[in-house]
Design a protein around this motif. Structure first.
Motif, PDB file in Angstrom:
ATOM      1  N   MET A  76      -7.588  -4.027  -0.102  1.00 25.19           N
ATOM      2  CA  MET A  76      -7.642  -5.160   0.828  1.00 25.19           C
ATOM      3  C   MET A  76      -8.944  -5.947   0.719  1.00 25.19           C
ATOM      4  O   MET A  76      -8.950  -7.182   0.833  1.00 25.19           O
ATOM      5  CB  MET A  76      -7.451  -4.665   2.262  1.00 25.19           C
ATOM      6  CG  MET A  76      -6.048  -4.148   2.535  1.00 25.19           C
ATOM      7  SD  MET A  76      -5.848  -3.411   4.189  1.00 25.19           S
ATOM      8  CE  MET A  76      -6.089  -4.822   5.257  1.00 25.19           C
ATOM      9  N   LEU A  77     -10.049  -5.281   0.503  1.00 21.77           N
ATOM     10  CA  LEU A  77     -11.340  -5.980   0.554  1.00 21.77           C
ATOM     11  C   LEU A  77     -11.641  -6.779  -0.701  1.00 21.77           C
ATOM     12  O   LEU A  77     -12.210  -7.878  -0.631  1.00 21.77           O
ATOM     13  CB  LEU A  77     -12.463  -4.985   0.827  1.00 21.77           C
ATOM     14  CG  LEU A  77     -12.463  -4.374   2.235  1.00 21.77           C
ATOM     15  CD1 LEU A  77     -13.589  -3.351   2.378  1.00 21.77           C
ATOM     16  CD2 LEU A  77     -12.610  -5.464   3.299  1.00 21.77           C
ATOM     17  N   TRP A  78     -11.297  -6.251  -1.857  1.00 22.20           N
ATOM     18  CA  TRP A  78     -11.669  -6.976  -3.071  1.00 22.20           C
ATOM     19  C   TRP A  78     -11.016  -8.360  -3.167  1.00 22.20           C
ATOM     20  O   TRP A  78     -11.711  -9.345  -3.505  1.00 22.20           O
ATOM     21  CB  TRP A  78     -11.398  -6.139  -4.326  1.00 22.20           C
ATOM     22  CG  TRP A  78     -12.497  -5.153  -4.595  1.00 22.20           C
ATOM     23  CD1 TRP A  78     -12.420  -3.808  -4.620  1.00 22.20           C
ATOM     24  CD2 TRP A  78     -13.870  -5.472  -4.846  1.00 22.20           C
ATOM     25  NE1 TRP A  78     -13.646  -3.258  -4.868  1.00 22.20           N
ATOM     26  CE2 TRP A  78     -14.559  -4.253  -5.005  1.00 22.20           C
ATOM     27  CE3 TRP A  78     -14.588  -6.673  -4.955  1.00 22.20           C
ATOM     28  CZ2 TRP A  78     -15.924  -4.199  -5.265  1.00 22.20           C
ATOM     29  CZ3 TRP A  78     -15.950  -6.618  -5.214  1.00 22.20           C
ATOM     30  CH2 TRP A  78     -16.608  -5.395  -5.363  1.00 22.20           C
ATOM     31  N   GLY A  93      -6.558   1.841   0.821  1.00 26.32           N
ATOM     32  CA  GLY A  93      -6.366   0.485   1.313  1.00 26.32           C
ATOM     33  C   GLY A  93      -7.649  -0.321   1.377  1.00 26.32           C
ATOM     34  O   GLY A  93      -7.624  -1.558   1.362  1.00 26.32           O
ATOM     35  N   ALA A  94      -8.778   0.350   1.439  1.00 26.65           N
ATOM     36  CA  ALA A  94     -10.055  -0.361   1.572  1.00 26.65           C
ATOM     37  C   ALA A  94     -10.314  -1.253   0.358  1.00 26.65           C
ATOM     38  O   ALA A  94     -10.541  -2.454   0.490  1.00 26.65           O
ATOM     39  CB  ALA A  94     -11.199   0.630   1.770  1.00 26.65           C
ATOM     40  N   LEU A 142       0.818  -1.204   0.000  1.00 23.02           N
ATOM     41  CA  LEU A 142       0.000   0.000   0.000  1.00 23.02           C
ATOM     42  C   LEU A 142       0.858   1.262   0.000  1.00 23.02           C
ATOM     43  O   LEU A 142       1.942   1.300   0.576  1.00 23.02           O
ATOM     44  CB  LEU A 142      -0.899   0.020   1.246  1.00 23.02           C
ATOM     45  CG  LEU A 142      -1.945  -1.097   1.340  1.00 23.02           C
ATOM     46  CD1 LEU A 142      -2.693  -1.007   2.662  1.00 23.02           C
ATOM     47  CD2 LEU A 142      -2.929  -1.014   0.178  1.00 23.02           C
ATOM     48  N   ALA A 143       0.333   2.290  -0.639  1.00 21.08           N
ATOM     49  CA  ALA A 143       0.953   3.614  -0.565  1.00 21.08           C
ATOM     50  C   ALA A 143       0.398   4.333   0.656  1.00 21.08           C
ATOM     51  O   ALA A 143      -0.556   3.868   1.273  1.00 21.08           O
ATOM     52  CB  ALA A 143       0.656   4.401  -1.835  1.00 21.08           C
ATOM     53  N   GLY A 144       1.000   5.460   0.978  1.00 25.65           N
ATOM     54  CA  GLY A 144       0.572   6.144   2.205  1.00 25.65           C
ATOM     55  C   GLY A 144      -0.107   7.470   1.984  1.00 25.65           C
ATOM     56  O   GLY A 144      -0.409   8.184   2.936  1.00 25.65           O
ATOM     57  N   LEU A 186      -8.737  -1.738   9.693  1.00 22.99           N
ATOM     58  CA  LEU A 186      -9.615  -2.526   8.824  1.00 22.99           C
ATOM     59  C   LEU A 186      -9.489  -4.007   9.150  1.00 22.99           C
ATOM     60  O   LEU A 186     -10.482  -4.742   9.234  1.00 22.99           O
ATOM     61  CB  LEU A 186      -9.284  -2.249   7.350  1.00 22.99           C
ATOM     62  CG  LEU A 186     -10.241  -2.815   6.311  1.00 22.99           C
ATOM     63  CD1 LEU A 186     -10.317  -1.908   5.086  1.00 22.99           C
ATOM     64  CD2 LEU A 186      -9.842  -4.204   5.867  1.00 22.99           C
ATOM     65  N   LEU A 187      -8.261  -4.430   9.357  1.00 24.20           N
ATOM     66  CA  LEU A 187      -8.021  -5.836   9.675  1.00 24.20           C
ATOM     67  C   LEU A 187      -8.712  -6.231  10.979  1.00 24.20           C
ATOM     68  O   LEU A 187      -9.346  -7.289  11.085  1.00 24.20           O
ATOM     69  CB  LEU A 187      -6.522  -6.067   9.768  1.00 24.20           C
ATOM     70  CG  LEU A 187      -6.031  -7.493   9.899  1.00 24.20           C
ATOM     71  CD1 LEU A 187      -6.527  -8.333   8.737  1.00 24.20           C
ATOM     72  CD2 LEU A 187      -4.510  -7.522   9.951  1.00 24.20           C
TER      73      LEU A 187
END
Lengths: 345, 397
Positions: B119-121, B115-116, B107-109, B144-145
């Motif tokens: 990570m979710l897809w 990130g949503a 991920l970039a910052g 999120l985790l």
């Protein structure tokens, strides 16, 4: 015309009077104020900045890429080396007399304080190859005024390792090596780790950063490597800081201190007393303490703009400044960049 | 190591590789999740979006204002629902039998909510993930985790370490079937060679957004103001310049209206503090605009109205270049050189209604109404590809 002539004379007199290190901040600041007023009136783009920001406004260096910053007809133009980002910045001069006066005064004081002339070995292109490089112009000046002989270890856009090796191996008298940071790194690498022991009194002038292009050495690491490679004490390895948009340069003072038998001094860059250097808050653009963007007001910039805002981050001290880093996002620039590109071919 | 764990502090390459291997074994279970589990996931994410602990954490890590973070969280998850997830799954039928067992995500910052989707897809498409969060800001990925329901949480791992640590990056990629990396182009160039030959590398590099305006109205102005203000213009969808069809006077009218709208947003959706680097770039950019063009400055924004001298594009921090344009064809030509970096074109409603958006050749930006540039639907395409791209071997547009 008369106003310009008077300002030019004041600048030249001030440089001459302060060349030995004396100070006259009042005269300098008064001249800077008058220069700003004159330049705002005669250079439209600077006038617009002053109209918006006030009479104390500094011109960001990027403007030199987009507008002609000059109040007179141009006889010579220096250009920045930031070739990877499109148009280059241009600094126009109606005459180079003040530039040369300032460069020679500082060069004498910081790089050649203890000699009249000495052999020079220069790791940079000559004027024929780089006619619009202010660094090359300065080095040509040094070759003419401080060189007993000059070896330009640079040919057809590349470091001439053979010429460098020959100049160093036959050295019987102290000499000066002058080069950009990256050319010096290449010289050390292409030399294959060969070490020289140059005669006592030899010195190295290093200028320019690594410009985000490739291998970069921390200043201490670089000095140690140069000292080890060329057999020159670290006190005699000094950095020079200049830019296309300025006429004057900043220097480290360790060589001058050592030549006078003074105690070693901290590594600081210092502009000559006819230049005012400050750090400003990057957002408010007002003077601040600690770290900030380096703002330089140079009386020798008579025909352009004296008040310059750089993209470099510095920390001011009472005895000079430390250059911390180039603010990321700034256009890569500098002579080391152009020389690096040449060395990659 | 606990499933669904996040790891901070010292990270060991052998542990990373071992955990990645463990995650591969969870893929089958992930593909068996039903609609009820998806509903729990959606509900958990909507709860996360209003979690005050997350909000406080992000205020410390992102440098964005509270109002901006709230806006980001709300607009990121507002379009996440089970129907959308099912539609994407239906359009990628191979996911259930895909040979892929693990995705590595870097991920970039710059925009925390990116990130949503990243990570979710993969998770809803049955692909466990091992994630490297940006060392600049790992708050959101970790949160999120933590919020994931157990059937998803056991299939995910988040690490945070400084980029450039090759041993760790290799360990992260070692057992992945696909690597999705977000960041600057030079970051992607450094990472790609570290992916093993059997891994599929998908780079999501540098990007910018632009806007095109014809016959604008108040909604268009308000929309672009929000697009510019969102995430303080940090993201790859953020507009950096707008072309206004018509004369310079038309462009000035638009600029003035936008300036007034942004001045109001400076209060209601305030900008966070700028980094020193961005402040420096801003000082240079605004100086050029003052010297060669017209600059409209507000408390936390500036608009540069180009005159005869071509201006550089906006540098971030709510600084925008405005140019007059001859029309959509001119705009398309002007932006053609951006290539794959062109991620989003926001257009005024009049333009959208006529389907007259400038479309540079050989680019695949997302085209949307002004006001929607920074709130893509959760299932929208990116770079012309569906959300399942790179998650399933056969997925194409």
């Amino acid at each position: 015309m008369k106003a310009r002539a008077q300002l030019w004379r004041r600048a030249s007199d001030l440089i001459a009077r302060l060349s030995d290190g004396g100070r006259d901040d009042e005269a300098r600041d008064a001249l800077l104020t008058d220069l700003s007023a004159y330049q705002a009136e005669h250079i439209p783009s600077y006038g617009r900045v002053v109209a918006a920001r006030g009479p104390e406004a500094a011109l960001p260096t990027d403007v030199f890429r987009y507008a002609k910053i000059s109040s007179r007809e141009t006889v010579h133009t220096f250009r920045t080396s930031g070739t990877t980002h499109g148009q280059r910045g241009e600094h126009h001069f109606a005459d180079l007399a003040l530039y040369e006066q300032a460069a020679l005064a500082s060069g004498k004081r910081w790089l050649f304080p203890d000699v009249t002339r000495m052999p020079l070995v220069i790791l940079a292109p000559r004027a024929l190859e780089a006619p619009d490089s202010s660094l090359t112009h300065m080095l040509e000046l040094f070759a003419t005024h401080f060189g007993s002989e000059a070896t330009w270890a640079w040919r057809d856009g590349s470091l001439d390792q053979d010429a460098l090796t020959e100049a160093l191996s036959g050295a019987k008298a102290p000499l000066a090596i002058l080069g950009t940071s990256f050319a010096l790194v290449h010289a050390m690498e292409q030399g294959g780790g060969t070490r020289a022991t140059l005669p006592k009194g030899s010195r190295v002038m290093q200028t320019g950063g690594y410009k985000g292009r490739s291998r970069a050495l921390e200043p201490r690491e670089m000095r140690a490597a140069l000292s080890s490679t060329f057999g020159v004490p670290e006190s005699h390895i000094i950095a020079e800081y200049g830019m296309t948009e300025l006429s004057s340069q900043a220097w480290e003072g360790t060589l001058a201190a050592a030549s006078k038998g003074h105690a070693p001094e901290p590594r600081r860059l210092r502009f000559p007393p006819w230049v005012r250097a400050r750090v400003v808050d990057p957002e408010r653009l007002t003077p601040c303490q600690g770290e900030g963007l380096l703002r330089v007001d140079d009386v020798a910039n008579v025909d352009s703009v004296s008040a310059i805002l750089t993209s470099d981050v510095a920390r001011m001290h009472c005895d000079g400044f430390e250059l911390l880093r180039r603010a990321a996002g700034a256009v890569p620039r500098g002579c080391s960049l152009a020389i690096e590109e040449a060395l990659e071919r | 190591m606990t499933s669904g764990a996040m790891t901070t502090g010292r990270v060991d390459a052998r542990e990373v590789a071992a955990r990645a291997l463990e995650l591969r074994a969870t893929a089958k279970g992930l593909r068996d999740v039903d609609e009820t589990a998806l509903a729990r996931l959606v509900a958990a994410m909507h709860e996360l979006a209003v979690d005050p602990r997350l909000l406080n954490g992000l205020m410390g890590s992102t440098g964005l204002s509270r109002a901006m973070i709230e806006w980001g969280l709300r607009t990121t998850f507002e379009s996440l629902d089970v129907d959308r997830i099912e539609r994407v799954r239906d359009a990628a039928p191979g996911y259930a039998t895909s040979p892929y067992r693990l995705a590595s995500i870097v991920l970039a910052g710059n925009v925390f909510t990116a990130g949503a989707r990243a990570m979710l897809w993969p998770l809803v498409l049955g692909l466990p993930i091992v994630v490297k969060a940006s060392s600049r800001d790992a708050v959101f990925p970790h949160a999120l985790l933590r919020a994931l329901p157990p059937e998803f949480a056991r299939c995910a791992q988040v690490y945070a370490f400084r980029g450039g640590r090759e041993e760790l990056e290799r360990a992260l990629f070692q057992h992945a079937d696909v690597v999705h990396a977000y960041g600057a182009d030079e970051t992607l160039r450094a990472l790609a060679p570290l992916v093993p030959p059997r891994g599929h590398f998908v780079g999501h590099g540098h990007g910018i957004g632009v806007a095109y305006v014809e016959a604008f109205d108040d909604a268009d102005v308000a929309g672009l103001a929000t697009d510019l203000a969102a995430y303080d213009q940090r993201g790859c969808l953020s507009p950096v310049e707008v072309l206004v069809r018509g004369s310079r006077e038309t462009a000035r009218r638009f600029a003035q209206a936008l300036h007034e709208e942004l001045t109001a947003l400076d209060v209601t959706l305030p900008r966070g503090p700028l980094s020193r680097e961005l402040s420096s770039a801003q000082a240079q950019w605004r100086g050029v605009a003052l010297a060669t063009a017209e600059l409209l400055e507000g408390p936390h924004h500036a608009l540069a109205l180009e005159d005869d001298v071509p201006l550089p594009r906006g540098v971030g921090g709510r600084n925008l270049t405005i140019r007059a344009s001859a029309g959509a064809e001119h705009a398309a030509q002007h932006w053609g050189a951006l290539g794959a970096s062109l991620k989003c074109i926001g257009v005024s409603r009049a333009c959208l209604d006529r389907d007259a958006a400038p479309a540079p050749m050989h680019t695949r930006p997302r085209v949307c109404a002004l006001g929607q540039m920074q709130r893509p639907s959760f299932d929208s395409h990116a770079d012309g590809e569906p959300p399942s791209y790179g998650m399933v071997p056969t997925t194409r547009r």
